[in-house]
Design a protein around this motif. Structure first.
Motif, PDB file in Angstrom:
ATOM      1  N   UNK A  43       0.872  -1.698  -0.151  1.00  0.00           N
ATOM      2  CA  UNK A  43      -0.163  -0.194  -0.009  1.00  0.00           C
ATOM      3  C   UNK A  43       0.728   1.009   0.060  1.00  0.00           C
ATOM      4  N   UNK A  44       1.471   2.319  -1.041  1.00  0.00           N
ATOM      5  CA  UNK A  44       1.930   3.257  -1.263  1.00  0.00           C
ATOM      6  C   UNK A  44       1.761   4.167  -2.334  1.00  0.00           C
ATOM      7  N   UNK A  45       2.571   5.171  -2.704  1.00  0.00           N
ATOM      8  CA  UNK A  45       1.575   5.675  -3.786  1.00  0.00           C
ATOM      9  C   UNK A  45       1.248   6.069  -5.204  1.00  0.00           C
ATOM     10  N   UNK A  46       2.064   5.221  -5.333  1.00  0.00           N
ATOM     11  CA  UNK A  46       2.405   5.092  -6.873  1.00  0.00           C
ATOM     12  C   UNK A  46       1.081   3.656  -7.447  1.00  0.00           C
ATOM     13  N   UNK A  47       0.716   2.984  -6.518  1.00  0.00           N
ATOM     14  CA  UNK A  47      -0.204   1.549  -6.502  1.00  0.00           C
ATOM     15  C   UNK A  47      -1.242   1.642  -7.619  1.00  0.00           C
ATOM     16  N   UNK A  48      -1.467   1.045  -9.006  1.00  0.00           N
ATOM     17  CA  UNK A  48      -2.257   1.469  -9.485  1.00  0.00           C
ATOM     18  C   UNK A  48      -3.876   0.447  -9.204  1.00  0.00           C
ATOM     19  N   UNK A  49      -5.159   1.123  -8.842  1.00  0.00           N
ATOM     20  CA  UNK A  49      -5.986   0.617  -8.237  1.00  0.00           C
ATOM     21  C   UNK A  49      -6.675   0.562  -9.267  1.00  0.00           C
ATOM     22  N   UNK A  50      -6.699   0.856 -10.699  1.00  0.00           N
ATOM     23  CA  UNK A  50      -7.448   0.946 -12.067  1.00  0.00           C
ATOM     24  C   UNK A  50      -8.911  -0.630 -11.837  1.00  0.00           C
ATOM     25  N   UNK A  51      -7.980  -1.673 -12.039  1.00  0.00           N
ATOM     26  CA  UNK A  51      -9.022  -2.804 -12.542  1.00  0.00           C
ATOM     27  C   UNK A  51     -10.150  -2.750 -11.141  1.00  0.00           C
ATOM     28  N   UNK A  52      -9.087  -2.809  -9.971  1.00  0.00           N
ATOM     29  CA  UNK A  52     -10.085  -3.372  -8.905  1.00  0.00           C
ATOM     30  C   UNK A  52     -11.171  -1.926  -8.536  1.00  0.00           C
ATOM     31  N   UNK A  53     -11.079  -0.411  -9.233  1.00  0.00           N
ATOM     32  CA  UNK A  53     -11.753   0.124  -8.893  1.00  0.00           C
ATOM     33  C   UNK A  53     -13.330  -0.040  -9.862  1.00  0.00           C
ATOM     34  N   UNK A  54     -13.260  -0.700 -10.969  1.00  0.00           N
ATOM     35  CA  UNK A  54     -13.581  -0.866 -11.829  1.00  0.00           C
ATOM     36  C   UNK A  54     -16.132  -0.975 -11.336  1.00  0.00           C
TER      37      UNK A  54
END
Length: 321
Positions: free
Chosen positions: A58-69
């Motif tokens: 869990x850090x500032x550059x993590x890409x959450x795109x797929x999880x948030x769809x």
């Protein structure tokens, strides 16, 4: 109408309890995030009836795109937990990296993905470490004293600013000490002492401390997922019953079926001894008071803790949950 929820920290003490409750709920579609390097990432959780997203630290550059769809609500239970014997030289920096920067990165992406509500599990440490004349209130001036509490306050402030900028609803929940099956930390140590039958000099402590059972906290979190009045509010969590350390130890013993062996030593003498030994912080947790006022939580959300402290303690030791 089905509500789509992303739960973080699903393998943790609190997150796993939230997941268990959500898994049995109607009209809920649950997705979970797991750390890709977690030893638990290949556990039965990945085989459950919910989508699992493997993410990094869990850090500032993590890409959450797929999880948030298509998600409507994020319940954020992941965090760098409070560590009693911190070894890092820059503990505040590490807490900020995970609890502030990592969390706000997720929240910003959630707002961009049009998530309606972000439920954030904070800590009563935002308010402070002790109460004296009156219980903590949600709108008290924050007074965190350690790195963990400071990181949670900064996370809250960042979330509220994000809510004002984007319109995403934010709900902040500040629990005190959480207890339940599998609990660790101070409460686990207390259980072990009672279980061993060791005599403890804590039979005459007249402080008052608020606790919250895991089942009560989970029930509150579930209420905050879609209650209209929860939007952009801060809530304190608790069982609604305050206990002295003496009463708590006796309650633990009763729940275990083993009497707590307590010797009535005056609190002042214990405080003096702890100061000489450099254990003032430990003495504060055992001898001092920390009370929370949950009246706003109960009134605004039409909520009451479903379990008493006695029931919550008993559930800690039930053979199967």
């Amino acid at each position: 109408m089905e509500v789509k929820i992303l739960l973080t920290g699903a393998t943790g003490f609190l997150g796993s309890a939230v997941l268990q409750r959500l898994s049995g709920a109607n009209n809920v579609d649950v997705s979970i995030s797991l750390r890709s390097d977690s030893k638990k990432s290949n556990s039965k959780l990945t085989l459950g009836p919910y989508r699992t997203f493997l993410v990094g630290d869990l850090e500032s550059k993590l890409d959450w795109t797929s999880a948030l769809i298509r998600q409507q609500v994020v319940v954020h239970a992941a965090a760098r937990a409070h560590i009693m014997k911190e070894q890092l030289s820059d503990s505040l920096g590490e807490y900020r990296r995970v609890n502030v920067e990592g969390m706000l990165n997720l929240a910003r992406q959630a707002a961009k993905a049009r998530v309606k509500r972000f439920v954030f599990v904070s800590s009563i440490k935002v308010n402070g470490e002790a109460t004296f004349l009156s219980p903590f209130q949600p709108d008290d001036l924050p007074a965190p004293e350690d790195a963990y509490g400071i990181s949670k306050l900064e996370a809250e402030l960042g979330l509220m600013q994000l809510a004002a900028e984007t319109g995403m609803e934010v709900v902040i929940i500040r629990p005190p000490l959480v207890y339940g099956p599998g609990v660790k930390g101070n409460f686990a140590s207390m259980i072990k002492l009672v279980e061993k039958g060791l005599p403890l000099p804590l039979g005459a402590i007249h402080n008052k401390r608020s606790l919250v059972g895991i089942d009560n906290l989970v029930d509150l979190i579930i209420r905050c997922i879609d209650h209209p009045a929860a939007a952009n509010q801060v809530f304190l969590a608790g069982d609604g019953e305050d206990l002295s350390t003496t009463e708590l130890l006796r309650g633990v013993g009763k729940a275990m079926g083993k009497p707590a062996r307590l010797i009535p030593v005056p609190a002042g003498l214990l405080q003096f001894g702890a100061t000489l030994l450099g254990k003032k912080a430990m003495a504060q947790r055992l001898l001092g008071s920390l009370q929370v006022d949950i009246s706003k939580t109960c009134e605004l959300l039409d909520w009451r803790p479903p379990y008493t402290v006695e029931e919550g303690l008993r559930r800690c030791f039930e053979p199967s949950r």
